[in-house]
Design a protein around this motif. Sequence first.
Motif, mmCIF file in Angstrom:
data_model
loop_
_atom_site.group_PDB
_atom_site.id
_atom_site.type_symbol
_atom_site.label_atom_id
_atom_site.label_comp_id
_atom_site.label_asym_id
_atom_site.label_seq_id
_atom_site.Cartn_x
_atom_site.Cartn_y
_atom_site.Cartn_z
ATOM 1 N N VAL A 81 27.322 39.104 59.376
ATOM 2 C CA VAL A 81 28.192 37.708 59.166
ATOM 3 C C VAL A 81 28.207 37.229 57.783
ATOM 4 O O VAL A 81 29.266 36.726 57.359
ATOM 5 N N ILE A 82 27.085 37.497 57.167
ATOM 6 C CA ILE A 82 26.927 36.753 55.903
ATOM 7 C C ILE A 82 27.912 37.598 55.076
ATOM 8 O O ILE A 82 28.598 37.123 53.885
ATOM 9 N N ARG A 83 27.986 39.049 55.173
ATOM 10 C CA ARG A 83 28.985 39.681 54.084
ATOM 11 C C ARG A 83 30.130 39.306 54.517
ATOM 12 O O ARG A 83 31.224 39.359 53.729
ATOM 13 N N LEU A 84 30.608 39.279 55.689
ATOM 14 C CA LEU A 84 32.099 38.550 56.193
ATOM 15 C C LEU A 84 32.422 37.252 55.517
ATOM 16 O O LEU A 84 33.283 37.014 54.922
ATOM 17 N N LEU A 85 31.311 36.166 55.535
ATOM 18 C CA LEU A 85 31.501 35.060 54.949
ATOM 19 C C LEU A 85 31.685 35.192 53.338
ATOM 20 O O LEU A 85 32.583 34.476 52.646
ATOM 21 N N LYS A 86 31.082 36.240 52.666
ATOM 22 C CA LYS A 86 31.056 36.416 51.354
ATOM 23 C C LYS A 86 32.449 36.865 51.068
ATOM 24 O O LYS A 86 32.986 36.636 49.969
ATOM 25 N N TYR A 87 33.121 37.587 51.964
ATOM 26 C CA TYR A 87 34.256 38.244 51.791
ATOM 27 C C TYR A 87 35.338 37.137 51.544
ATOM 28 O O TYR A 87 36.209 36.951 50.946
ATOM 29 N N LEU A 88 35.307 36.072 52.803
ATOM 30 C CA LEU A 88 36.100 35.053 52.918
ATOM 31 C C LEU A 88 36.190 34.171 51.682
ATOM 32 O O LEU A 88 37.172 33.587 51.352
ATOM 33 N N ASN A 89 34.653 33.946 51.234
ATOM 34 C CA ASN A 89 34.324 33.303 50.097
ATOM 35 C C ASN A 89 35.272 33.517 48.703
ATOM 36 O O ASN A 89 35.808 32.813 47.971
ATOM 37 N N ILE A 90 35.351 34.890 48.636
ATOM 38 C CA ILE A 90 36.514 35.518 47.575
ATOM 39 C C ILE A 90 37.831 35.331 47.894
ATOM 40 O O ILE A 90 38.597 35.020 46.903
ATOM 41 N N LYS A 91 38.233 35.822 49.105
ATOM 42 C CA LYS A 91 39.572 36.009 49.466
ATOM 43 C C LYS A 91 40.149 34.574 49.841
ATOM 44 O O LYS A 91 41.621 34.562 49.873
ATOM 45 N N LYS A 92 39.671 33.770 50.424
ATOM 46 C CA LYS A 92 40.276 32.616 51.192
ATOM 47 C C LYS A 92 39.827 31.331 50.794
ATOM 48 O O LYS A 92 40.470 30.213 50.973
ATOM 49 N N PHE A 93 38.713 31.179 50.389
ATOM 50 C CA PHE A 93 38.085 29.724 50.137
ATOM 51 C C PHE A 93 38.956 29.356 48.862
ATOM 52 O O PHE A 93 39.428 29.928 47.940
ATOM 53 N N SER A 94 39.191 27.895 48.764
ATOM 54 C CA SER A 94 39.954 27.404 47.432
ATOM 55 C C SER A 94 39.064 27.627 46.309
ATOM 56 O O SER A 94 39.525 27.621 45.171
ATOM 57 N N TYR A 95 37.620 27.615 46.418
ATOM 58 C CA TYR A 95 36.908 28.064 45.288
ATOM 59 C C TYR A 95 35.637 28.511 45.698
ATOM 60 O O TYR A 95 35.250 28.398 46.972
ATOM 61 N N ARG A 96 34.923 29.071 44.819
ATOM 62 C CA ARG A 96 33.857 30.126 45.394
ATOM 63 C C ARG A 96 32.602 29.439 45.451
ATOM 64 O O ARG A 96 32.143 28.740 44.382
ATOM 65 N N ILE A 97 31.896 29.341 46.449
ATOM 66 C CA ILE A 97 30.551 28.966 46.629
ATOM 67 C C ILE A 97 29.626 30.048 46.002
ATOM 68 O O ILE A 97 29.620 30.970 46.112
ATOM 69 N N PRO A 98 28.492 29.601 45.279
ATOM 70 C CA PRO A 98 27.670 30.447 44.584
ATOM 71 C C PRO A 98 27.133 31.389 45.773
ATOM 72 O O PRO A 98 26.872 30.755 46.660
ATOM 73 N N SER A 99 27.023 32.539 45.426
ATOM 74 C CA SER A 99 26.346 33.494 46.603
ATOM 75 C C SER A 99 25.257 33.152 47.226
ATOM 76 O O SER A 99 25.075 33.228 48.436
ATOM 77 N N TYR A 100 24.254 32.890 46.392
ATOM 78 C CA TYR A 100 22.989 32.341 46.963
ATOM 79 C C TYR A 100 23.114 31.097 47.595
ATOM 80 O O TYR A 100 22.413 31.067 48.904
ATOM 81 N N GLN A 101 23.888 30.238 47.580
ATOM 82 C CA GLN A 101 24.056 29.024 48.318
ATOM 83 C C GLN A 101 24.596 29.205 49.612
ATOM 84 O O GLN A 101 24.074 28.699 50.491
ATOM 85 N N LEU A 102 25.492 30.000 49.458
ATOM 86 C CA LEU A 102 26.085 30.453 50.841
ATOM 87 C C LEU A 102 25.184 31.196 51.784
ATOM 88 O O LEU A 102 25.192 30.657 52.870
ATOM 89 N N GLU A 103 24.441 32.228 51.332
ATOM 90 C CA GLU A 103 23.562 32.774 52.110
ATOM 91 C C GLU A 103 22.290 31.959 52.754
ATOM 92 O O GLU A 103 22.021 32.125 53.670
ATOM 93 N N HIS A 104 21.921 31.098 51.578
ATOM 94 C CA HIS A 104 20.758 30.294 51.964
ATOM 95 C C HIS A 104 21.105 29.290 52.880
ATOM 96 O O HIS A 104 20.359 28.872 54.268
#
Length: 261
Positions: free
Chosen positions: A171-194
Motif C-alpha cells: 500500500v505504501i508503494r501504491l501511495l508513493k506512486y500516487l504521490n508522484i503521478k497524482k498529487f498536486s505537490y509531492r509529500i516527502p517520502s519519509y512523511q508519507l511512510e511515517h
Amino acid sequence: MNCDTYLKDFSSRLVLKDKEKEHVETSIKYIKSMLYRYFGSEIKDIKVFGSYSRRTVLPRNIDESSDIDIMVVFNNIDRKPQTYLNQLKVFAEYYYKNSIVRQSLPTVVIELNHIKFELVPGQKVFGWSQYFEDMYNIPGRNNEWLNTDVKKFDALLRMANKNNNYKLLPVIRLLKYLNIKKFSYRIPSYQLEHTTARFLLTQLSDMSYLDLIIVALNSINLVTIFDNRRKILLNDFQRIRSLKERGKQAEALNILKQIFY
C-alpha cells in the motif's frame, strides 16, 4: 480480476526488479569499499538505511528521485557537521568524476545513471542503556548535530505491516506512486511512510488493499497541507468501494484502472 487483485498486482510492479537491484547492490558494495579505502580508520561504520532498507523504494523508471541513504559513521566526534560534509563531497568528486555531485543539506548527493546516493555523516551516541543502541547524531540544517534512532521507524513499520497482514508495504508503494503521478505537490517520502504506518499501527483486522488506501489517504490529509487533487482521489477510491459494495465490480475496476493508468 477484482479490485484488490489489481492493486496487489500493480504494487508488485513497483518493486525493484532483480537486474536493477543487482546494479544497486553492486554500487552499494563499491561505494562502501571506496569509503573505507579513502577514510580508513576515520570511519567507524557504514549503514544503509531509509526506504531502500525498508523495501519501499520505487524503481528509477517510476521515481527519478529514488535514492539510497548511506550513513557514514565517523570516529572523531568533536567536529561540526559541515566538516564531514566537506570531506564526503571531496571523496565523491574524487571517485565519481563523471557523475553529478552536490551538497543538499544535510547530505552529499551522488547522481549515477541508475541510482542516486545520499551520503549522511553520522556519529554514534553512547549511553548506559539499550535506548542508545541505535542512536546516532546526524546533521541538522543549521550545522548542528541532531539525535536520531535509525531503526526506530523501521521497527514501527515492520509491526504495522505485520498487523495489517503484510499489506502495508504494498500500500505504501501504491501511495508513493500516487504521490508522484497524482498529487498536486509531492509529500516527502519519509512523511508519507511515517504517517501511514502510525495511523495503521494498531489496525488488526484484515482490511482490503482498497480500504487501507482510503484510511491512509484520510490520515495523510489530516496532517498535510490541503491538496484538492488528493481530495478528489480519495473521493474516487470511496466511490470505487461503494460500487463494489453494490456489486458493480466491473465499473469499480474500470475507475481503478483509470487512476493507475
